[in-house]
Enzyme design. Structure first.
Site, PDB file in Angstrom:
ATOM      1  N   ARG A 126     -56.330 -60.251 -75.345  1.00  0.00           N
ATOM      2  CA  ARG A 126     -56.176 -61.180 -75.751  1.00  0.00           C
ATOM      3  C   ARG A 126     -54.720 -60.871 -76.849  1.00  0.00           C
ATOM      4  NH1 ARG A 126     -57.454 -63.077 -71.998  1.00  0.00           N
ATOM      5  NH2 ARG A 126     -59.352 -64.478 -71.702  1.00  0.00           N
TER       6      ARG A 126
ATOM      7  N   ASP B  83     -50.311 -56.916 -71.259  1.00  0.00           N
ATOM      8  CA  ASP B  83     -50.426 -58.176 -70.050  1.00  0.00           C
ATOM      9  C   ASP B  83     -51.088 -59.652 -71.283  1.00  0.00           C
ATOM     10  OD1 ASP B  83     -51.061 -59.356 -67.125  1.00  0.00           O
ATOM     11  OD2 ASP B  83     -52.725 -58.991 -68.315  1.00  0.00           O
TER      12      ASP B  83
ATOM     13  N   GLU C   5     -48.185 -66.535 -76.135  1.00  0.00           N
ATOM     14  CA  GLU C   5     -48.124 -66.579 -74.632  1.00  0.00           C
ATOM     15  C   GLU C   5     -47.742 -68.109 -74.437  1.00  0.00           C
ATOM     16  OE1 GLU C   5     -52.181 -65.501 -72.826  1.00  0.00           O
ATOM     17  OE2 GLU C   5     -50.972 -63.888 -73.533  1.00  0.00           O
TER      18      GLU C   5
ATOM     19  N   HIS D  14     -49.440 -61.911 -68.497  1.00  0.00           N
ATOM     20  CA  HIS D  14     -51.133 -62.403 -68.536  1.00  0.00           C
ATOM     21  C   HIS D  14     -51.382 -62.393 -66.723  1.00  0.00           C
ATOM     22  CE1 HIS D  14     -54.354 -63.765 -71.469  1.00  0.00           C
ATOM     23  NE2 HIS D  14     -55.033 -62.935 -70.168  1.00  0.00           N
TER      24      HIS D  14
END
Length: 188
Positions: free
Chosen positions: A110, A134, A139, A171
């Protein structure tokens, strides 16, 4: 590669996987699989930190009782924990300063676990040699959308994307046919 410069250079030289110490932070389902692959597949020395140790993986992982013990002499730090109100910016400037110089940092968990400004600072001072991300702390509303031609006005995101020592993906680590099928069926 884009410039067709195929020379070997010292910046790409690295250690053999069997010589690496990897700190796996969070040993739930995904973290325990990562730890097993690194330990049994690549023969890395794997240490772990998790407030709730996984008894099954104690066969090939050495648990440390505090985060700083796990990361202090790791060559790679990979995090696999959920975001909670208690661990926002868990990886901040103080934690990054606990890393030995030249660490590879991986976050496929996260974004809000990591203080991006502190991460960029740690990379600038080569505390962190490189990062594979990622996820990103800001985001929501950006990743998984088409932002071409739009001004996002986020200098930290721009810095992550532009750096040669950061691999940044939107992500998508979960994005497999099976995961998408499960999302569809579980959502019905």
């Amino acid at each position: 590669m884009r410039l067709y410069d195929f020379r070997w250079e010292p910046s790409i030289l690295y250690q053999s996987p069997s010589d690496l110490k990897v700190a796996v932070i969070g040993t739930g389902h995904i973290g325990s699989i990562i730890a097993q692959i690194l330990s049994e597949g690549y023969r890395c020395d794997v240490v772990a930190y998790d407030p709730f140790p996984n008894e099954v993986i104690k066969l090939y992982v050495t648990y440390k009782s505090i985060l700083q013990e796990a990361i202090s002499d790791a060559d790679i730090v990979t995090i696999h924990i959920p975001a909670t109100k208690y661990n926002h910016h868990l990886f901040d400037d103080n934690v990054f300063k606990s890393f030995k110089s030249g660490v590879i940092f991986v976050n496929c968990a996260r974004g809000r676990l990591v203080d991006t400004k502190a991460l960029l600072s740690a990379i600038d001072r080569v505390q962190i040699k490189g990062a594979a991300l990622d996820t990103y702390e800001h985001e929501v509303g950006i990743l998984a959308t088409d932002q071409r031609g739009k001004n996002i006005n986020d200098p930290y995101l721009d810095a992550l994307i532009e750096r040669d020592d950061v691999i940044f993906t939107p992500h998508i680590a979960f994005y497999t046919e099976v995961a998408v099928r499960n999302l569809i069926y579980d959502g019905l």
